[in-house]
Motif scaffolding. Structure first.
Motif, PDB file in Angstrom:
ATOM      1  N   ASN A 145       0.816  -1.227   0.000  1.00  0.00           N
ATOM      2  CA  ASN A 145       0.000   0.000   0.000  1.00  0.00           C
ATOM      3  C   ASN A 145       0.851   1.279   0.000  1.00  0.00           C
ATOM      4  N   TYR A 201      -0.676  -5.088  -7.428  1.00  0.00           N
ATOM      5  CA  TYR A 201      -1.868  -4.867  -6.608  1.00  0.00           C
ATOM      6  C   TYR A 201      -1.463  -4.646  -5.151  1.00  0.00           C
ATOM      7  N   PHE A 255      -8.384  -6.452  -8.896  1.00  0.00           N
ATOM      8  CA  PHE A 255      -8.616  -5.142  -9.501  1.00  0.00           C
ATOM      9  C   PHE A 255     -10.058  -4.967  -9.972  1.00  0.00           C
ATOM     10  N   LYS A 296      -7.424  -0.515  -7.517  1.00  0.00           N
ATOM     11  CA  LYS A 296      -7.473  -1.340  -6.306  1.00  0.00           C
ATOM     12  C   LYS A 296      -8.596  -0.785  -5.430  1.00  0.00           C
TER      13      LYS A 296
END
Length: 234
Positions: free
Chosen positions: A131, A156, A214, A232
């Motif tokens: 992230n 991702y 996704f 995402k």
């Protein structure tokens, strides 16, 4: 018995290791030749154009950006110049590639750009924090990756919730016109050289992107090129 299991595991890992090493060998040409070759493949195999790619990959870049498989940096350099011309915000960039020769070209190109950091890395095994990026570009490279699903999963993982993946993929020509036959010949040559893993069908890539999590924001087929923007979920 434990020794046998260990040896079996090593045997299973070896083919995957050799695949990524083959990528490095295939992209060991001089950077200038890679750029010329890439332009010809873009024109006659993808049936796409530089302006179309610059617009796709340059418009949606976020403040903290990951440029996957950056190669020599030629396309990304054009994207940055286009963004500057459009007076779009400056960005912090981490670019990576596995092919050392290509990465050397990018290091030379961006030597004076303090906001751009470069890293040698395998797309399927990124040593990056979860992230952590607003956007990821994967330009002209999905069809070159030996471990596509793992690579998309890694992209991702490193995207922030709500982050965007902007990408494209070489498609298998559907018809049998002169240009389609030429595209197939170029693709077959690329696979023999090791610079192309394989072309895909549009539905194959969509299925993989959805599988890793996704959501579709934009999809378009242009020539033999599938363009997409994925998000995402928050």
């Amino acid at each position: 018995m434990e020794k046998q299991i260990f040896n079996d595991r090593n045997k299973n890992k070896q083919p995957e290791q050799s695949k990524i090493e083959k990528v490095d060998i295939a992209y060991s040409s001089e950077p200038w030749w890679y750029d010329i070759r890439g332009f010809l493949i873009l024109t006659f195999s993808y049936r796409s154009t530089l302006p179309a790619q610059i617009h796709l990959f340059g418009t949606g870049i976020g403040p903290k950006h990951l440029e996957a498989a950056i190669g020599t940096g030629t396309l990304f350099d054009l994207i940055l110049k286009w963004r500057k011309w459009k007076k779009l915000p400056t960005i912090d960039v981490l670019g990576f590639d596995y092919a050392e020769r290509m990465l050397a070209g990018a290091r030379k190109r961006f030597a004076k750009e303090k906001q751009i950091k470069l890293l040698r890395a395998d797309a399927a095994h990124l040593d990056l924090t979860n992230n952590s990026f607003d956007t990821v570009n994967i330009a002209n490279a999905i069809h070159c990756l030996p471990e596509v699903e793992s690579s998309l999963s890694e992209m991702y993982r490193v995207l922030k919730p709500g982050g965007l993946l902007l990408g494209n993929c070489l498609l298998e020509p559907k018809a049998n016109s002169f240009w389609d036959r030429l595209s197939r010949k170029i693709n077959n040559w690329g696979m023999k050289k090791g610079i192309l893993y394989r072309p895909y069908m549009e539905d194959e890539i969509i299925e993989l992107l959805l599988k890793v999590g996704f959501e579709i924001k934009f999809r378009q087929v242009s020539g033999n090129c599938f363009n997409f923007i994925m998000q995402k979920p928050f």
